[in-house]
Design a protein around this motif. Structure first.
Motif, PDB file in Angstrom:
ATOM      1  N   ARG A   7     -26.298 -15.206  -6.650  1.00 47.44           N
ATOM      2  CA  ARG A   7     -26.721 -14.050  -7.453  1.00 47.44           C
ATOM      3  C   ARG A   7     -25.479 -13.271  -7.871  1.00 47.44           C
ATOM      4  N   ARG A   9     -23.215 -10.319  -8.777  1.00 49.41           N
ATOM      5  CA  ARG A   9     -23.217  -8.909  -8.411  1.00 49.41           C
ATOM      6  C   ARG A   9     -22.053  -8.163  -9.038  1.00 49.41           C
ATOM      7  N   GLU A  41     -29.390 -12.995 -13.434  1.00 50.69           N
ATOM      8  CA  GLU A  41     -28.268 -12.969 -12.500  1.00 50.69           C
ATOM      9  C   GLU A  41     -28.220 -14.142 -11.526  1.00 50.69           C
ATOM     10  N   ASP A  42     -29.205 -15.010 -11.511  1.00 53.56           N
ATOM     11  CA  ASP A  42     -29.320 -16.009 -10.465  1.00 53.56           C
ATOM     12  C   ASP A  42     -29.164 -17.431 -10.982  1.00 53.56           C
ATOM     13  N   TRP A  66     -20.257 -12.835  -6.263  1.00 53.90           N
ATOM     14  CA  TRP A  66     -21.518 -13.531  -6.036  1.00 53.90           C
ATOM     15  C   TRP A  66     -22.039 -13.318  -4.619  1.00 53.90           C
ATOM     16  N   SER A  83     -33.012 -19.822  -1.856  1.00 58.89           N
ATOM     17  CA  SER A  83     -33.474 -18.618  -2.558  1.00 58.89           C
ATOM     18  C   SER A  83     -33.896 -17.545  -1.573  1.00 58.89           C
TER      19      SER A  83
END
Length: 185
Positions: A7, A9, A41-42, A66, A83
């Motif tokens: 993700r 960041r 974002e993922d 990340w 996830s």
């Protein structure tokens, strides 16, 4: 089975484009399947083995932007475990290991990457250059020549960059992930 979910960041104002480009670039790493972009974002992908997973996680940790989740499963897709593991803090690595017998594998793997992340975060630009060249397969002499520095200066850069600690941490992470994924393979 092993999977990684990352993700973004960071603060890039064009994050969707950056995430898409990152997914494309990371998909070219050996042992990494095509990354799926999930939302803005993922990104996530299945990984062939522990060594490829470590290479991928080190690349993401080196960037520093990340949050990373690693999923390791005996049965079923590891992507869902990855996830579930992904956190929200940049530079963090969380791990979910789904095995029939309870173990400390997830905590041990996360700890190894926490130590590696610390080493990478303290590295200077010169240290990154030196370790990148040696990691790519060049000898210290070849890397020194490419940077236009002496072999002694190259050795000093590698030492200051924590190269030996990185190598030890890398091997530890590979061994732990291989052991955790061993029952599944």
């Amino acid at each position: 089975m092993i999977a990684v979910h990352a993700r973004y960041r960071g603060n890039d104002s064009r994050r969707a484009n950056l995430v898409k480009r990152s997914a494309e670039a990371l998909s070219t790493l050996e042992g990494v399947s095509r990354f799926e972009v999930v939302g803005v974002e993922d990104i996530r992908a299945h990984i062939d083995d522990a060594e490829a997973a470590c290479m991928l996680v080190m690349a993401l940790l080196s960037d520093g932007n990340w949050a990373i989740g690693i999923g390791i499963t005996e049965k079923g897709p590891a992507i869902y475990a990855a996830s579930d593991a992904v956190g929200v803090k940049a530079g963090s690595v969380k791990v979910v290991v789904e095995k029939q017998k309870p173990s400390t594998d997830a905590a041990d793997i996360a700890s190894a990457f926490a130590l590696l992340g610390h080493v990478l975060a303290k590295r200077t630009v010169e240290g990154r250059e030196a370790t990148s060249l040696v990691r790519s397969g060049l000898s210290q002499n070849e890397a020194a020549a490419q940077l236009g520095i002496s072999k002694q200066a190259m050795s000093q850069r590698l030492q200051a960059a924590g190269w030996q600690a990185e190598q030890a941490g890398w091997q530890l992470a590979v061994n732990l992930m291989s052991r955790a994924a061993g029952a599944a393979q």
